[in-house]
Design a protein around this motif. Structure first.
Motif, PDB file in Angstrom:
ATOM      1  N   ILE A   1       3.540 -27.645 -10.251  1.00 22.42           N
ATOM      2  CA  ILE A   1       3.023 -28.871  -9.631  1.00 22.42           C
ATOM      3  C   ILE A   1       2.170 -28.726  -8.492  1.00 22.42           C
ATOM      4  CG2 ILE A   1       3.812 -31.158  -8.732  1.00 22.42           C
ATOM      5  CD1 ILE A   1       6.169 -31.078 -10.716  1.00 22.42           C
ATOM      6  N   LEU A   2       2.806 -27.890  -7.467  1.00 15.20           N
ATOM      7  CA  LEU A   2       2.151 -27.657  -6.177  1.00 15.20           C
ATOM      8  C   LEU A   2       0.898 -26.735  -6.587  1.00 15.20           C
ATOM      9  CD1 LEU A   2       5.176 -26.584  -3.828  1.00 15.20           C
ATOM     10  CD2 LEU A   2       3.911 -28.486  -3.678  1.00 15.20           C
ATOM     11  N   ARG A   3       0.929 -25.881  -7.474  1.00 16.73           N
ATOM     12  CA  ARG A   3      -0.272 -25.103  -7.582  1.00 16.73           C
ATOM     13  C   ARG A   3      -1.448 -25.850  -8.088  1.00 16.73           C
ATOM     14  NH1 ARG A   3       3.262 -21.073  -8.044  1.00 16.73           N
ATOM     15  NH2 ARG A   3       3.674 -21.709 -10.298  1.00 16.73           N
TER      16      ARG A   3
ATOM     17  N   TYR B   1       1.730 -22.570   3.302  1.00 17.77           N
ATOM     18  CA  TYR B   1       2.942 -22.327   3.246  1.00 17.77           C
ATOM     19  C   TYR B   1       3.149 -21.099   1.973  1.00 17.77           C
ATOM     20  CZ  TYR B   1       4.364 -26.130   6.186  1.00 17.77           C
ATOM     21  OH  TYR B   1       4.300 -26.990   7.380  1.00 17.77           O
ATOM     22  N   MET B   2       2.432 -21.812   0.858  1.00 14.41           N
ATOM     23  CA  MET B   2       2.716 -21.015  -0.581  1.00 14.41           C
ATOM     24  C   MET B   2       1.871 -19.781  -0.166  1.00 14.41           C
ATOM     25  SD  MET B   2       1.780 -24.106  -3.063  1.00 14.41           S
ATOM     26  CE  MET B   2       2.227 -23.341  -4.613  1.00 14.41           C
ATOM     27  N   ASP B   3       0.838 -19.519   0.531  1.00 13.24           N
ATOM     28  CA  ASP B   3       0.081 -18.356   0.706  1.00 13.24           C
ATOM     29  C   ASP B   3       0.802 -17.394   1.404  1.00 13.24           C
ATOM     30  OD1 ASP B   3      -2.162 -19.236  -0.737  1.00 13.24           O
ATOM     31  OD2 ASP B   3      -3.528 -19.673   0.955  1.00 13.24           O
TER      32      ASP B   3
ATOM     33  N   LEU C   1       7.921 -32.675   1.456  1.00 11.28           N
ATOM     34  CA  LEU C   1       6.705 -32.692   0.455  1.00 11.28           C
ATOM     35  C   LEU C   1       7.430 -32.757  -0.883  1.00 11.28           C
ATOM     36  CD1 LEU C   1       3.989 -30.292   2.092  1.00 11.28           C
ATOM     37  CD2 LEU C   1       4.267 -32.894   2.323  1.00 11.28           C
ATOM     38  N   ILE C   2       8.671 -32.307  -1.193  1.00 11.08           N
ATOM     39  CA  ILE C   2       9.177 -31.859  -2.305  1.00 11.08           C
ATOM     40  C   ILE C   2       9.849 -33.022  -2.926  1.00 11.08           C
ATOM     41  CG2 ILE C   2      10.808 -30.359  -3.544  1.00 11.08           C
ATOM     42  CD1 ILE C   2       8.228 -28.876  -3.297  1.00 11.08           C
ATOM     43  N   LEU C   3      10.763 -33.666  -2.107  1.00 12.94           N
ATOM     44  CA  LEU C   3      11.986 -34.318  -2.744  1.00 12.94           C
ATOM     45  C   LEU C   3      11.375 -35.688  -3.354  1.00 12.94           C
ATOM     46  CD1 LEU C   3      14.730 -33.893   0.396  1.00 12.94           C
ATOM     47  CD2 LEU C   3      14.432 -32.503  -1.817  1.00 12.94           C
TER      48      LEU C   3
ATOM     49  N   PRO D   1      16.318 -26.767  -7.166  1.00 11.74           N
ATOM     50  CA  PRO D   1      16.423 -26.717  -5.786  1.00 11.74           C
ATOM     51  C   PRO D   1      16.085 -25.133  -5.206  1.00 11.74           C
ATOM     52  CG  PRO D   1      18.740 -27.156  -6.526  1.00 11.74           C
ATOM     53  CD  PRO D   1      18.033 -26.953  -7.932  1.00 11.74           C
ATOM     54  N   ARG D   2      15.634 -25.126  -4.124  1.00 14.69           N
ATOM     55  CA  ARG D   2      15.239 -23.965  -3.386  1.00 14.69           C
ATOM     56  C   ARG D   2      15.975 -23.578  -2.199  1.00 14.69           C
ATOM     57  NH1 ARG D   2      10.826 -22.264  -6.047  1.00 14.69           N
ATOM     58  NH2 ARG D   2       9.592 -20.515  -5.161  1.00 14.69           N
ATOM     59  N   ASN D   3      16.787 -24.546  -1.759  1.00 16.60           N
ATOM     60  CA  ASN D   3      17.697 -24.655  -0.628  1.00 16.60           C
ATOM     61  C   ASN D   3      18.973 -25.511  -0.943  1.00 16.60           C
ATOM     62  OD1 ASN D   3      16.837 -27.087   0.341  1.00 16.60           O
ATOM     63  ND2 ASN D   3      15.225 -26.022   1.562  1.00 16.60           N
TER      64      ASN D   3
END
Ligand code: AMP
Length: 184
Positions: A36-38, A54-56, A65-67, A89-91
């Motif tokens: 989705i982010l890409r 952040y991604m780079d 930005l995610i929730l 989830p990532r954290n």
């Protein structure tokens, strides 16, 4: 059984590949926050512009930005019959958010599947991909961020006893079979 599945594992573990295969098998959406982010970055949307740096760098994008994004996605009609979450989830904060969101909807995840793969295999897999964030420095950073922020999510789900560990270091078909067995 409804299939609400969470795939956990380090970058390069094969979550995306396996999630894609199983989403076709079970006819449920594959929800990848990374995809989705890409897409947002490609189309230069406001979300993409905020997330790109952040991604780079191999850092996590801030939770705010995610929730909302994941909440909106899980409320879409195709998600009613189940889903596979890949990259979220990532954290632990994201895992807690997901728990409360599901509780509000009177739902719960059916399985949390942890794809375990040794580091040296991950690095060689990641170096052979063609993604813009798959260069050596970013890979190293993504693995550090994984250890610091995402490994605690494995403990979080282990405590809730919904977690199953799958050996992800094998032929793609064998991993798919092991996952199906764990889901059945
Ligand atoms: P992935 O395709 O899951 O490896 O994600 C690629 C990149 O997108 C990550 O390195 C993060 O920068 C960002 N990302 C994906 N999912 C999340 C998430 N749940 N929370 C924060 N950042 C994320």
């Amino acid at each position: 059984m409804t299939k609400r599945l969470i795939f956990l594992g380090p970058p390069g573990a094969g979550k995306g590949t396996q999630a894609q295969i199983l989403s076709e098998t079970y006819k449920i959406p594959h929800i990848s926050t990374g995809d989705i982010l890409r897409t947002a970055v490609t189309y230069k949307t406001p979300l993409g512009d905020k997330a790109k740096g952040y991604m780079d760098r191999g850092e996590l994008v801030p939770d705010d930005l995610i929730l909302d994004l994941i909440k909106d996605r899980l409320l879409q009609s195709d998600a009613a019959k189940g889903w596979i979450l890949d990259g979220f989830p990532r954290n632990v904060a994201q895992a807690k958010f997901l728990n409360s969101l599901l509780a509000e909807l009177d739902l719960a995840a059916d399985r949390v599947l942890y794809l375990a793969v040794p580091d040296e295999v991950l690095i060689s897999r990641l170096l052979s991909r063609q993604r813009r964030d798959d260069n050596e420095a970013t890979i190293r950073r993504r693995l550090e961020v994984y250890r610091r922020d995402t490994m605690p999510v494995i403990d979080f789900y282990q405590e809730q006893s919904t977690l199953k560990t799958i050996d992800g270091d094998g032929a793609m078909e064998n991993v798919t079979s092991a996952l199906k067995e764990a889901i059945a």
